[in-house]
Design an enzyme around this catalytic site. Structure first.
Site, PDB file in Angstrom:
ATOM      1  N   SER A  35     -39.788  -2.094  -1.139  1.00  0.00           N
ATOM      2  CA  SER A  35     -41.018  -1.297  -1.045  1.00  0.00           C
ATOM      3  C   SER A  35     -41.670  -1.118  -2.412  1.00  0.00           C
ATOM      4  O   SER A  35     -42.901  -1.159  -2.548  1.00  0.00           O
ATOM      5  CB  SER A  35     -40.704   0.073  -0.429  1.00  0.00           C
ATOM      6  OG  SER A  35     -40.183  -0.067   0.875  1.00  0.00           O
ATOM      7  N   SER A 538     -17.704  -2.427  41.250  1.00  0.00           N
ATOM      8  CA  SER A 538     -19.016  -2.898  40.750  1.00  0.00           C
ATOM      9  C   SER A 538     -19.758  -1.759  40.043  1.00  0.00           C
ATOM     10  O   SER A 538     -20.736  -1.237  40.560  1.00  0.00           O
ATOM     11  CB  SER A 538     -19.856  -3.480  41.887  1.00  0.00           C
ATOM     12  OG  SER A 538     -19.871  -2.663  43.031  1.00  0.00           O
TER      13      SER A 538
END
Length: 627
Positions: A35, A538
């Protein structure tokens, strides 16, 4: 405004319009000064307005880390969290210009947690400025970012050895870092690596040569950015236009809108609509409301065609003489971008250009070690891991290899439940063998097989915790259906693991594959005309949804056997819950592995409150309703 002043402005705007635009990113590890370097570029190129400069002086006193000096990093670190923590989190885009070029620069995060944002910035860049702190040298995150840069197709790299002021501008340290990086990057397909020693804080070798580093005779950063040639002549000029929108304002107009990904188009050109393959001529090209004689890559246009053709969003208009490829199975490189692991067999949404389809990772061929590039075996992928995978899509995609065309070769994967972007991928090539596999036409249909059995085939999918009573209810239901003369089969979770799925464990990836295989078997049984009962925990919504999508509407009945976990533990004659709570049985659903309850099952059985017979009666009633 005077006429002369207006002419000056017009001349300036024309000059800016004709300049070449270079998009680049800054990347590297945390605190390497990305930056600050961009802030220095903006400051030195006089791209900061007076009010921005005043705001920067105020912000520097409140958030700055440079004492009495202005903290140039604050020009791009605009988020409150970024300023408080002193790190970059999001991608910040900034524009500036010199006499030679216009620039769009993306300041990308260095923190490992935000690697996904760095990949986003790299996806549209032509060049990468990879920063390395002179005190720290080449770090793991430097290597990770370099791999992503190479993966994203960036071929030009500036190796910016920053913070040279903190090591006394020592040439030996600089030379060692450059040698280390070049050894690491030797396997990448970079066209150029330009190393520059600099100090973003003080401006050394940014715009002007540093007096503190007389041993460096190469270009400054700005000199290199102004002169590097990244836009090589395009030898691939075949026209490509992904259709974004079909514009149909009235009965007399039908236009296909989108941004040209490659090549050029003129009225009268013959184009092919993919994947259908229909050929047609271009009638007119509209840029906004104006007709133009030609449009090229990057132009947003509307094409009208000489004939009415079936084309919609996601289709691609291509040069008829040089069409793109169409396939539904690929090898691709994949960057996994979220903490939740990727599991082969799980379904995701895949978006490529304007097309969105369901996709499944069918196989992880290998994972790449971030430091060495060594190919490693893997059954799943974690955050920031890179792998080469095979994937399959629910519909054919119009594509080109990513190395040849970023637009038609790059895709993202999206979680179907949360719509979070979970992965970014680059197609290498289609799996040719997969293209040669076709459905064999069969004389007998599912309807004929079911009619012989005098029944409507169904998949009744029981889901619930271990011990909820799924198998007991399914077993009693099958006996009742059999007594009524129905043709059935019961697929039970434990039984299937003795044969078909004996090679699978209980990790999340294995559970996903377990359900995928069973769902495919159930689909074949329904195609045979049977009523198939599937009794599996499941636990994941996505896999149950995947199973549902294999069947025709009305064929799949999800039955949620809802029993409180306390009751499930009380019924547990095998002592599995006790072992899981003691830590001796890992990945047990309900204890250390989640169970995602169905959101809208066809039948919700409160098995903790109802008897088995009452549950079966409810099921028979539900079957009669949908039959």
């Amino acid at each position: 405004m005077s006429i002369l002043h207006a002419q000056d402005i017009a001349s300036f705007l024309d000059g800016q319009r004709n300049k070449e635009t270079l998009r680049f990113i800054t990347c590297g590890s945390v605190d390497d000064g990305k930056s600050t370097l961009i802030g220095r570029l903006l400051f030195e190129s006089k791209s900061i307005f007076d009010d921005q400069l005043q705001a920067l002086e105020t912000d520097s006193r409140q958030y700055g880390t440079q004492g009495e000096k202005m903290d140039l990093a604050l020009l791009v670190d605009g988020l409150q969290a970024e300023r408080e923590q002193g790190i970059t989190i999001d991608v910040a885009y900034r524009f500036f210009a010199t006499e030679r070029r216009r620039y769009i620069v993306a300041d990308t995060p260095g923190h490992e947690q935000y690697t996904r944002n760095m990949a986003t910035g790299a996806s549209t860049a032509d060049l990468a400025v990879i920063l390395i702190g002179a005190r720290k040298g080449v770090l793991t995150q430097t290597r990770r970012h370099s791999r992503i840069v190479a993966m994203m197709g960036i071929r030009h790299v500036v190796l910016a050895v920053n913070k040279m002021d903190l090591v006394g501008c020592d040439q030996a340290i600089y030379d060692g870092i450059v040698a280390d990086y070049q050894t690491f990057a030797a396997g990448f397909a970079f066209s150029s690596i330009q190393a520059i020693p600099l100090s973003g804080l003080d401006g050394d070798n940014v715009l002007n040569h540093s007096t503190r580093m007389p041993w460096y005779s190469g270009p400054t950063l700005m000199e290199y950015l102004d002169t590097v040639g990244v836009h090589a002549p395009n030898e691939r000029d075949a026209f490509r236009l992904p259709v974004q929108w079909v514009n149909r304002p009235n009965l007399d107009f039908r236009g296909f809108c989108g941004r040209i990904a490659e090549g050029a188009v003129r009225p009268g050109d013959t184009v092919r609509v993919l994947p259908s393959g229909v050929t047609v001529q271009v009638k007119a090209i509209l840029a906004g409301f104006d007709e133009v004689d030609m449009a090229t890559a990057g132009d947003a246009v509307t094409l009208t065609l000489t004939e009415e053709v079936d084309a919609s969003r996601g289709d691609v208009l291509v040069a008829a003489a040089a069409p793109a490829e169409v396939a539904d199975q690929f090898e691709a490189k994949l960057l996994w971008m979220v903490e939740h692991p990727m599991s082969p067999g799980r379904q995701y949404l895949l978006k490529l250009a304007c097309k969105e389809v369901t996709a499944t990772i069918t196989d992880i061929k290998y994972r790449e070690d971030v430091n060495t590039g060594t190919h490693l075996a893997a059954k799943t992928l974690g955050l920031n891991e890179i792998a080469t995978v095979n994937l399959s899509t629910s519909a054919p995609l119009v594509f080109e290899p990513y190395g040849a065309n970023r637009v038609l070769g790059g895709f993202i994967l999206i979680d179907k439940l949360t719509f979070e972007t979970v992965g970014a991928g680059m197609i290498d090539f289609a799996l040719r063998r997969a293209n040669n596999i076709h459905w064999q036409a069969l004389e007998l249909s599912k309807t004929v097989r079911a009619a012989q059995k005098h029944q409507a085939p169904r998949c009744i999918w029981f889901t619930g915790l271990s011990g909820s009573g799924k198998s007991t209810i399914a077993n009693v239901l099958e006996k009742r259906l059999h007594a009524e003369g129905k043709h059935t089969y019961l697929l039970d979770g434990d039984n299937v693991r003795h044969g078909l799925n004996r090679d699978l464990g209980f990790t999340e990836a294995d559970r996903v594959e377990n359900i995928r295989r069973v769902a495919e078997v159930a689909r074949l049984m329904v195609d045979a005309g049977l009523i198939v009962l599937v009794s599996f925990i499941s636990p994941f919504i996505s896999e149950r949804r995947m199973a549902r999508e294999l069947f025709a509407p009305g064929e799949f009945l999800e039955v949620f056997v809802d029993t409180p976990i306390e009751e499930c533990e009380r019924r547990d004659v095998k002592g599995l819950y006790a072992k899981a709570r003691a830590g001796t049985l890992k990945n047990f659903t309900g204890i250390d592995s989640p169970y995602e309850a169905p959101q809208a099952p066809e039948l919700h059985l409160h098995a903790g409150q109802l008897s088995t017979q009452a549950c079966v009666d409810a099921l028979v009633g539900a079957l009669e309703t949908v039959t």
